[in-house]
Enzyme design. Structure first.
Site, PDB file in Angstrom:
ATOM      1  CG  HIS A 156      -2.184  -0.920   1.263  1.00 16.41           C
ATOM      2  ND1 HIS A 156      -2.949  -0.992   1.985  1.00 16.41           N
ATOM      3  CD2 HIS A 156      -2.221  -2.045   0.579  1.00 16.41           C
ATOM      4  CE1 HIS A 156      -3.847  -1.808   1.759  1.00 16.41           C
ATOM      5  NE2 HIS A 156      -3.497  -2.738   0.926  1.00 16.41           N
TER       6      HIS A 156
ATOM      7  CE1 TYR B 129      -4.822   3.405   9.293  1.00  9.49           C
ATOM      8  CE2 TYR B 129      -5.244   3.566  11.632  1.00  9.49           C
ATOM      9  CZ  TYR B 129      -4.517   3.080  10.514  1.00  9.49           C
ATOM     10  OH  TYR B 129      -3.409   2.218  10.693  1.00  9.49           O
TER      11      TYR B 129
ATOM     12  N   PRO C 263      -2.981  -0.085  19.002  1.00  6.79           N
ATOM     13  CG  PRO C 263      -4.950  -1.537  18.433  1.00  6.79           C
ATOM     14  CD  PRO C 263      -4.252  -0.685  19.731  1.00  6.79           C
TER      15      PRO C 263
ATOM     16  CE  LYS D 281       5.211   3.173  13.424  1.00  7.40           C
ATOM     17  NZ  LYS D 281       4.771   2.746  12.062  1.00  7.40           N
TER      18      LYS D 281
ATOM     19  CE1 TYR E 138      -0.829   3.690   9.805  1.00  8.99           C
ATOM     20  CE2 TYR E 138       0.474   2.609   8.024  1.00  8.99           C
ATOM     21  CZ  TYR E 138      -0.604   2.551   9.000  1.00  8.99           C
ATOM     22  OH  TYR E 138      -1.599   1.695   8.861  1.00  8.99           O
TER      23      TYR E 138
HETATM   24  C1  PHB Z   1      -4.759  -4.694  11.077  1.00  5.26           C
HETATM   25  O1  PHB Z   1      -5.094  -4.905   9.855  1.00  5.26           O
HETATM   26  O2  PHB Z   1      -4.986  -5.647  11.610  1.00  5.26           O
HETATM   27  C2  PHB Z   1      -4.731  -3.283  11.514  1.00  5.26           C
HETATM   28  C3  PHB Z   1      -4.212  -2.295  10.424  1.00  5.26           C
HETATM   29  C4  PHB Z   1      -3.886  -1.001  11.124  1.00  5.26           C
HETATM   30  C5  PHB Z   1      -3.932  -0.852  12.302  1.00  5.26           C
HETATM   31  C6  PHB Z   1      -4.189  -1.960  13.213  1.00  5.26           C
HETATM   32  C7  PHB Z   1      -4.416  -3.292  12.548  1.00  5.26           C
HETATM   33  O3  PHB Z   1      -3.592   0.258  12.839  1.00  5.26           O
END
Ligand code: PHB
Ligand code: APR
Length: 397
Positions: free
Chosen positions: A73, A201, A293, A297, A385
């Protein structure tokens, strides 16, 4: 009695990758794990790998399946005020992330360990560690009904947040920093084509939501909930309704729905142990630190820790000098605190806080406006990120 150079407690990503990196340096290790192989290979966790983690797995020769099946990505979407705003990592920092489930990384590492003749004791119980304050460290455990003892030069505590290594250090020798958040994430896996090619997000008045994925046909979705949320109160129809609400846009965006085959609630905390070492015991990964999460990280920090630890141990076995081992904690903690800051920042930017009179939400919208309209602000997000460089200045090991 078994003898090895490094005794490792825990076969999560930290313990397995450490064992693998050590074997590439010609150092022997043995892993003691309390769960079964099937359990660790199926445990559903996060799935975002930074560029540095991808490079490390490739260089270590365990990246084949990840290169074939991982989804690269080049950006993410931040959604707020019912609109989407793309953060273009490629354009801002020339880097990407790879979506590849943590348990797939675990499978690849277990396979690599066994192929190279590595030893992992699964389903070990009554695991305890001894002698690490002197020069005769031992790991004791029961395996297949027999009492076993592993003698080693060093112990790596890679047994996660609830493991036994950190609590085995004498009281007062380590310092802990902790922040517990008043919310959790309800996560699902669903047989549904992800509605977007990139992660979304979403900041919504009802709470945060995240759209991620595992494969082109499997969605991974999360929604902010109470830390002690009762899953029984969340039939599938309610989950989809709440997710659709939080991802709504002015243009009528809809998530694709499909059968939900996994559900779970994760509480959120930030936690750091200082130092990450005591005598001949070195803590790595979740055993030493936890991040919420939101910044994706956790796994990446674990990989960074064991990269440093494997090199410092190699230096010790090769030259007899423990100078690099003595710097292990200090080097890791610098990255850990940077990741703590970023994860806390993303968390406070995206979640709904209790007792918000509306002020916090408006403040978040103003900050999101800045992050999505100022190149400087977007670059800070993209840089963090996609991951700090694996070698920060001064980390030359
Ligand atoms: C996930 O795909 O499980 C995932 C992706 C991004 C995050 C946390 C979990 O910030
Ligand atoms: N004895 C032996 N093994 C143990 C013990 C014990 N007493 N306690 C825990 N373990 C094992 C767990 O069963 C698990 O397999 O230690 C392992 C720790 O693995 P993780 O929790 O996955 O931690 P880590 O390897 O540090 O991975 C980093 O990144 O995405 C985040 O939190 C996520 O697990 C992830 C972490």
């Amino acid at each position: 009695m078994i003898r090895t150079q490094v005794g490792i407690v825990g076969a999560g990503p930290a313990g397995l990758l450490l064992s693998h990196l050590l074997s590439l340096e010609g150092i022997e290790s043995v892993i003691v794990e309390s769960q079964s192989r099937a359990h660790i290979e199926e445990r559903v966790r996060a799935g975002v790998l930074e560029q540095g983690t991808v490079d490390l797995l490739n260089e270590a020769g365990v990246g084949d399946r990840m290169r074939r099946q991982g989804l690269v990505h080049h950006g993410i979407e931040l959604r707020f005020g019912r609109r989407g705003h793309r953060i273009d990592f490629q354009e801002l920092v020339g880097r990407a992330i790879t979506v590849y489930a943590q348990h797939e990384v675990v499978k690849d590492l277990v396979h690599a360990r066994f192929t190279a003749g590595g030893q992992i004791f699964f389903e070990a119980d009554s695991v305890s560690i001894h002698g690490f304050d002197g020069d005769d460290p031992r790991i004791r455990f029961r395996h297949a009904g027999e009492q076993r003892e592993l003698a080693c030069h060093y112990i790596a505590g890679c047994d996660g947040f609830r493991g036994i290594c950190r609590p085995s250090v004498p009281a007062g020798a380590l310092r802990f920093y902790e922040k517990v958040y008043p919310f959790g994430w309800l996560g699902i896996l669903a047989e549904a084509k992800p509605a977007s090619d990139e992660l979304i997000y979403a900041n919504h008045e009802c709470g945060f939501a995240l759209m991620s994925m595992r494969t082109p046909g499997i969605s991974r979705l999360y929604l902010q909930c109470r830390p002690d949320e009762d899953l029984a109160e969340w039939p599938d129809s309610r989950i989809w309704e709440e997710l659709q609400r939080r991802f709504q846009t002015a243009e009528g965006f809809r998530l694709n729905e499909g059968p939900i085959f996994q559900k779970g609630v994760t509480a959120m905390r930030s936690f750091v142990t200082e130092p990450m070492q005591y005598g001949r015991l070195f803590l790595a990964g979740d055993a030493a630190h936890i991040v919420p999460p939101t910044g994706a990280k956790g796994l990446n920090l674990a990989a960074a820790d064991v990269r440093i630890l494997s090199r410092a141990l190699a230096w010790r076995f090769c030259t007899g000098s423990d100078e690099r081992l003595r710097r292990y904690s200090e080097i890791c903690l610098r990255r850990v605190w940077r990741a703590q800051h970023f994860s806390w920042w993303m968390t406070s930017l995206m979640h709904r806080f209790n007792q918000d009179s509306g002020f916090d939400h408006r403040r978040q919208l103003a900050e999101l406006d800045q992050v999505t309209s100022s190149r400087a602000a977007a670059t800070v997000l993209a840089e963090n990120y996609t991951g700090l460089p694996f070698q920060l200045p001064g980390e030359e090991l």
